[in-house]
Design a protein around this motif. Structure first.
Motif, PDB file in Angstrom:
ATOM      1  N   GLY A   3       0.840  -1.205   0.000  1.00  9.92           N
ATOM      2  CA  GLY A   3       0.000   0.000   0.000  1.00  9.92           C
ATOM      3  C   GLY A   3       0.869   1.245   0.000  1.00  9.92           C
ATOM      4  N   TRP A  32       0.081   4.403   0.465  1.00  8.94           N
ATOM      5  CA  TRP A  32      -0.344   5.598   1.200  1.00  8.94           C
ATOM      6  C   TRP A  32       0.763   6.145   2.125  1.00  8.94           C
ATOM      7  CZ3 TRP A  32      -3.278   9.673   1.491  1.00  8.94           C
ATOM      8  CH2 TRP A  32      -3.467  10.327   2.728  1.00  8.94           C
ATOM      9  N   ASP A  37      -0.363  -0.793  -4.760  1.00 12.25           N
ATOM     10  CA  ASP A  37      -1.649  -0.098  -4.719  1.00 12.25           C
ATOM     11  C   ASP A  37      -1.440   1.384  -4.455  1.00 12.25           C
ATOM     12  OD1 ASP A  37      -4.738  -0.366  -4.310  1.00 12.25           O
ATOM     13  OD2 ASP A  37      -4.058   0.813  -2.592  1.00 12.25           O
ATOM     14  N   SER A  79     -13.915   0.594  -4.618  1.00 13.65           N
ATOM     15  CA  SER A  79     -13.525   0.592  -3.203  1.00 13.65           C
ATOM     16  C   SER A  79     -14.576   1.301  -2.365  1.00 13.65           C
ATOM     17  CB  SER A  79     -12.167   1.301  -3.066  1.00 13.65           C
ATOM     18  OG  SER A  79     -11.716   1.234  -1.731  1.00 13.65           O
ATOM     19  N   ASN A  80     -14.648   0.896  -1.111  1.00 14.54           N
ATOM     20  CA  ASN A  80     -15.507   1.569  -0.122  1.00 14.54           C
ATOM     21  C   ASN A  80     -16.989   1.583  -0.510  1.00 14.54           C
ATOM     22  OD1 ASN A  80     -13.345   2.367   1.709  1.00 14.54           O
ATOM     23  ND2 ASN A  80     -12.702   3.743   0.070  1.00 14.54           N
ATOM     24  N   GLN A  82     -12.352  -3.267  -2.897  1.00 17.39           N
ATOM     25  CA  GLN A  82     -11.353  -2.955  -1.857  1.00 17.39           C
ATOM     26  C   GLN A  82     -12.032  -2.358  -0.625  1.00 17.39           C
ATOM     27  OE1 GLN A  82      -7.560  -0.065  -1.296  1.00 17.39           O
ATOM     28  NE2 GLN A  82      -7.515  -1.192  -3.217  1.00 17.39           N
ATOM     29  N   TYR A 125      -7.831  -3.455   2.881  1.00 13.93           N
ATOM     30  CA  TYR A 125      -6.898  -2.451   3.415  1.00 13.93           C
ATOM     31  C   TYR A 125      -7.063  -2.304   4.923  1.00 13.93           C
ATOM     32  CZ  TYR A 125     -10.540   1.330   3.348  1.00 13.93           C
ATOM     33  OH  TYR A 125     -11.650   2.113   3.552  1.00 13.93           O
ATOM     34  N   LYS A 137      -3.329   0.605  10.590  1.00 12.61           N
ATOM     35  CA  LYS A 137      -2.402   1.725  10.625  1.00 12.61           C
ATOM     36  C   LYS A 137      -1.237   1.506  11.607  1.00 12.61           C
ATOM     37  CE  LYS A 137      -3.909   5.576   8.983  1.00 12.61           C
ATOM     38  NZ  LYS A 137      -3.846   5.221   7.570  1.00 12.61           N
ATOM     39  N   ARG A 166       3.719  -3.177  17.915  1.00 14.82           N
ATOM     40  CA  ARG A 166       4.870  -2.485  18.511  1.00 14.82           C
ATOM     41  C   ARG A 166       4.478  -1.207  19.251  1.00 14.82           C
ATOM     42  NH1 ARG A 166       7.672  -4.477  13.987  1.00 14.82           N
ATOM     43  NH2 ARG A 166       8.965  -6.220  14.657  1.00 14.82           N
ATOM     44  N   ARG A 196      -3.021   9.429  13.765  1.00 13.68           N
ATOM     45  CA  ARG A 196      -3.719   8.207  14.154  1.00 13.68           C
ATOM     46  C   ARG A 196      -4.560   8.394  15.415  1.00 13.68           C
ATOM     47  NH1 ARG A 196       1.201   4.006  13.294  1.00 13.68           N
ATOM     48  NH2 ARG A 196       2.239   5.606  14.516  1.00 13.68           N
ATOM     49  N   GLY A 217       0.618  -1.193   4.218  1.00 15.42           N
ATOM     50  CA  GLY A 217       1.428  -0.004   3.969  1.00 15.42           C
ATOM     51  C   GLY A 217       2.727  -0.110   4.743  1.00 15.42           C
ATOM     52  N   LYS A 247       6.552   2.428   5.463  1.00 18.69           N
ATOM     53  CA  LYS A 247       7.377   3.584   5.082  1.00 18.69           C
ATOM     54  C   LYS A 247       8.868   3.275   5.238  1.00 18.69           C
ATOM     55  CE  LYS A 247       7.318   5.812   9.591  1.00 18.69           C
ATOM     56  NZ  LYS A 247       6.611   6.668  10.541  1.00 18.69           N
ATOM     57  N   GLN A 305       9.995  -2.750   7.563  1.00 18.59           N
ATOM     58  CA  GLN A 305       8.570  -3.032   7.806  1.00 18.59           C
ATOM     59  C   GLN A 305       8.002  -3.940   6.723  1.00 18.59           C
ATOM     60  OE1 GLN A 305       7.023   0.999   7.963  1.00 18.59           O
ATOM     61  NE2 GLN A 305       7.096   1.037  10.205  1.00 18.59           N
ATOM     62  N   GLU A 345       9.284  -7.452   6.819  1.00 21.53           N
ATOM     63  CA  GLU A 345       8.593  -8.214   7.870  1.00 21.53           C
ATOM     64  C   GLU A 345       7.200  -8.656   7.396  1.00 21.53           C
ATOM     65  OE1 GLU A 345       8.225  -6.191  11.635  1.00 21.53           O
ATOM     66  OE2 GLU A 345       6.641  -7.547  12.299  1.00 21.53           O
TER      67      GLU A 345
HETATM   68  N1  LIG Z   1      -9.344   2.282  -0.654  1.00 23.80           N
HETATM   69  C1  LIG Z   1      -9.182   3.082   0.369  1.00 23.80           C
HETATM   70  O1  LIG Z   1      -9.996   3.977   0.649  1.00 23.80           O
HETATM   71  C2  LIG Z   1      -7.984   2.894   1.237  1.00 23.80           C
HETATM   72  C3  LIG Z   1      -7.937   3.472   2.519  1.00 23.80           C
HETATM   73  C4  LIG Z   1      -6.824   3.240   3.297  1.00 23.80           C
HETATM   74  C5  LIG Z   1      -5.771   2.473   2.817  1.00 23.80           C
HETATM   75  N2  LIG Z   1      -5.829   1.949   1.553  1.00 23.80           N
HETATM   76  C6  LIG Z   1      -4.709   1.124   0.993  1.00 23.80           C
HETATM   77  O2  LIG Z   1      -4.332   0.151   1.945  1.00 23.80           O
HETATM   78  C7  LIG Z   1      -2.962   0.334   2.306  1.00 23.80           C
HETATM   79  C8  LIG Z   1      -2.772  -0.031   3.760  1.00 23.80           C
HETATM   80  O3  LIG Z   1      -3.314   0.975   4.621  1.00 23.80           O
HETATM   81  P1  LIG Z   1      -2.363   1.963   5.440  1.00 23.80           P
HETATM   82  O4  LIG Z   1      -1.057   2.070   4.744  1.00 23.80           O
HETATM   83  O5  LIG Z   1      -3.134   3.216   5.669  1.00 23.80           O
HETATM   84  O6  LIG Z   1      -2.255   1.263   6.861  1.00 23.80           O
HETATM   85  P2  LIG Z   1      -1.714  -0.139   7.382  1.00 23.80           P
HETATM   86  O7  LIG Z   1      -1.158  -0.985   6.317  1.00 23.80           O
HETATM   87  O8  LIG Z   1      -2.772  -0.672   8.257  1.00 23.80           O
HETATM   88  O9  LIG Z   1      -0.527   0.354   8.327  1.00 23.80           O
HETATM   89  C9  LIG Z   1       0.645   0.875   7.756  1.00 23.80           C
HETATM   90  C10 LIG Z   1       1.513   1.457   8.853  1.00 23.80           C
HETATM   91  O10 LIG Z   1       1.751   0.496   9.863  1.00 23.80           O
HETATM   92  C11 LIG Z   1       3.074   0.642  10.354  1.00 23.80           C
HETATM   93  N3  LIG Z   1       3.751  -0.615  10.041  1.00 23.80           N
HETATM   94  C12 LIG Z   1       3.736  -1.296   8.878  1.00 23.80           C
HETATM   95  N4  LIG Z   1       4.481  -2.406   8.972  1.00 23.80           N
HETATM   96  C13 LIG Z   1       4.955  -2.420  10.208  1.00 23.80           C
HETATM   97  C14 LIG Z   1       5.791  -3.304  10.898  1.00 23.80           C
HETATM   98  N5  LIG Z   1       6.252  -4.398  10.300  1.00 23.80           N
HETATM   99  N6  LIG Z   1       6.114  -3.025  12.186  1.00 23.80           N
HETATM  100  C15 LIG Z   1       5.624  -1.927  12.778  1.00 23.80           C
HETATM  101  N7  LIG Z   1       4.833  -1.033  12.167  1.00 23.80           N
HETATM  102  C16 LIG Z   1       4.504  -1.292  10.884  1.00 23.80           C
HETATM  103  C17 LIG Z   1       3.692   1.825   9.645  1.00 23.80           C
HETATM  104  O11 LIG Z   1       3.375   3.011  10.389  1.00 23.80           O
HETATM  105  P3  LIG Z   1       4.410   3.744  11.375  1.00 23.80           P
HETATM  106  O12 LIG Z   1       5.781   3.318  11.007  1.00 23.80           O
HETATM  107  O13 LIG Z   1       4.145   5.181  11.134  1.00 23.80           O
HETATM  108  O14 LIG Z   1       3.991   3.303  12.767  1.00 23.80           O
HETATM  109  C18 LIG Z   1       2.887   1.851   8.354  1.00 23.80           C
HETATM  110  O15 LIG Z   1       2.881   3.096   7.765  1.00 23.80           O
HETATM  111  C19 LIG Z   1      -2.674   1.801   1.975  1.00 23.80           C
HETATM  112  O16 LIG Z   1      -1.309   2.077   1.886  1.00 23.80           O
HETATM  113  C20 LIG Z   1      -3.460   1.945   0.689  1.00 23.80           C
HETATM  114  O17 LIG Z   1      -2.761   1.381  -0.385  1.00 23.80           O
HETATM  115  C21 LIG Z   1      -6.924   2.131   0.779  1.00 23.80           C
END
Ligand SMILES: NC(=O)c1ccc[n+]([C@@H]2O[C@H](COP(=O)([O-])OP(=O)(O)OC[C@H]3O[C@@H](n4cnc5c(N)ncnc54)[C@H](OP(=O)(O)O)[C@@H]3O)[C@@H](O)[C@H]2O)c1
Length: 328
Positions: free
Chosen positions: A31, A33, A64, A167-168, A187, A215, A220, A226, A239, A291, A293, A297, A300
């Motif tokens: 992801g 984002w 994505d 999506s949504n 999605q 997603y 998040k 952690r 968040r 997602g 950054k 991450q 893992e």
């Molecule tokens: N269709 C939609 O409306 C919609 C909405 C939301 C998301 N999405 C898609 O879904 C993807 C996933 O959502 P998301 O990126 O918002 O949130 P997520 O995948 O739930 O969480 C991502 C965040 O979790 C933390 N993280 C990730 N891997 C980790 C690890 N191994 N250990 C510790 N922390 C870790 C990082 O944040 P920190 O390092 O800052 O803690 C990272 O930025 C998006 O990138 C996007 O492509 C779509």
């Protein structure tokens, strides 16, 4: 626990088929984002490029993004160099119908003219002729869903995207959309603490061979385990505005995480890997979008594709999720 607790996916990396398409993708998708830097802290181009490449190297081939990932296409700009060298190794999805205005407010616009314009701009930013999937990002209350669906169909008919997605949407909106524009993917959000959207969509999707690409599997970062109970959020960390990061919901989520932490320690994997492995076993779920950054991450999370969860373990997690008590 370090990410080396589980080996990286061995070659050939696992692949799943999306809908009735010819797209074969990794069950963990990347992801984009967080790398856009809108809500994630301490994001840099250098780290983001390294994270994208780490994803590809770790066996992830599904990326994505969206028109609105960045105030001005930041995620697309970061993807562009990798696409130049690796387009054929990547399955690329994007979304239209949402953008940030000059005051950086998020705007939903599902009008056909905007959807077409976003699609054209996406192709220019990425410097590609087509993407693999173009989604409607979310329905616009001012535009009939069928009208937005017709515009996505036209995007496919013009050859700007190989397939359509949405999506949504709720079940009713998906049905309307599907009549106007057959999709290979939907999605919705999905994680242990928020299961309702998938429960609502999965029967229809099974009947129409639509894959669910989910997603917020890690909510998040909360479900990476952690962020400990006493974590003090940076005041600029957005968040804390989500209900799950507050008050009693946060405490209950930490209770669930304590159980997951002990199971992960027993299985010699990380909490994030356990959560993703459980997610990929859920009825109807085809892909877990994660997602990241930082390279470590996504390395893992990619490792989750190698974590085997026994049925009894999955059932214990089901019970913990049930005890958590419904969507937040
Ligand atoms: N269709 C939609 O409306 C919609 C909405 C939301 C998301 N999405 C898609 O879904 C993807 C996933 O959502 P998301 O990126 O918002 O949130 P997520 O995948 O739930 O969480 C991502 C965040 O979790 C933390 N993280 C990730 N891997 C980790 C690890 N191994 N250990 C510790 N922390 C870790 C990082 O944040 P920190 O390092 O800052 O803690 C990272 O930025 C998006 O990138 C996007 O492509 C779509």
């Amino acid at each position: 626990m370090s990410s080396s607790a589980n080996p990286l996916p061995s070659s050939p990396a696992p692949r799943v088929r999306l809908g009735n398409s010819d797209l074969a993708v990794s069950p963990v998708g990347f992801g984009c984002w967080p790398i856009a830097g809108v809500s994630s802290l301490h994001v840099s181009d250098q780290h983001s490029q390294a994270t994208l490449h780490a994803a590809l190297d770790a066996g992830i081939n599904f990326f994505d993004t969206a028109y609105s990932y960045g105030y001005d296409g930041e995620a697309d700009r970061l993807l562009r160099p990798m696409l130049r060298d690796h387009r054929t190794d990547m399955v690329l999805s994007s979304k239209v119908g949402q953008y940030f205005d000059e005051r950086r407010q998020r705007i939903v616009d599902g009008s056909p003219a905007t959807l077409q314009s976003h699609a054209q701009q996406i192709l220019q930013r990425l410097d590609v002729d087509e993407v693999d999937i173009m989604y409607l990002h979310c329905p616009d209350a001012r535009v009939p869903v069928a009208e937005s669906a017709g515009a996505i169909r036209e995007i496919v008919d013009r050859g700007w995207s190989r397939y359509a997605g949405v999506s949504n949407v709720n079940a009713e909106q998906l049905e309307i959309f599907q009549r106007e524009c057959p999709v290979v993917v939907a999605q919705p959000p999905f994680n242990m603490l928020q299961q309702q959207a998938v429960v609502e969509l999965r029967d229809f999707c099974a009947c129409h061979t639509i894959s669910l690409v989910c997603y917020w599997v890690l909510m998040k970062g909360l479900l990476a385990g952690r962020l400990m109970r006493d974590h003090r959020f940076d005041p600029s960390d957005k968040r804390v505005t989500y209900p799950i990061f507050q008050g009693e919901a946060w405490e209950r989520a930490q209770d669930l995480l304590d159980e997951l932490r002990s199971m992960a320690a027993f299985k010699q994997c990380t909490v994030a890997q356990l959560v993703i492995a459980w997610t990929l076993r859920q009825p109807g779920v085809t892909v877990a979008l994660c997602g990241a950054k930082r390279a470590e991450q996504i390395i893992e999370t990619a490792g989750a594709m190698n974590v085997k969860l026994e049925s009894a373990e999955a059932r214990r997690i089901d019970r913990w999720a049930e005890q958590f008590g419904g969507d937040v």
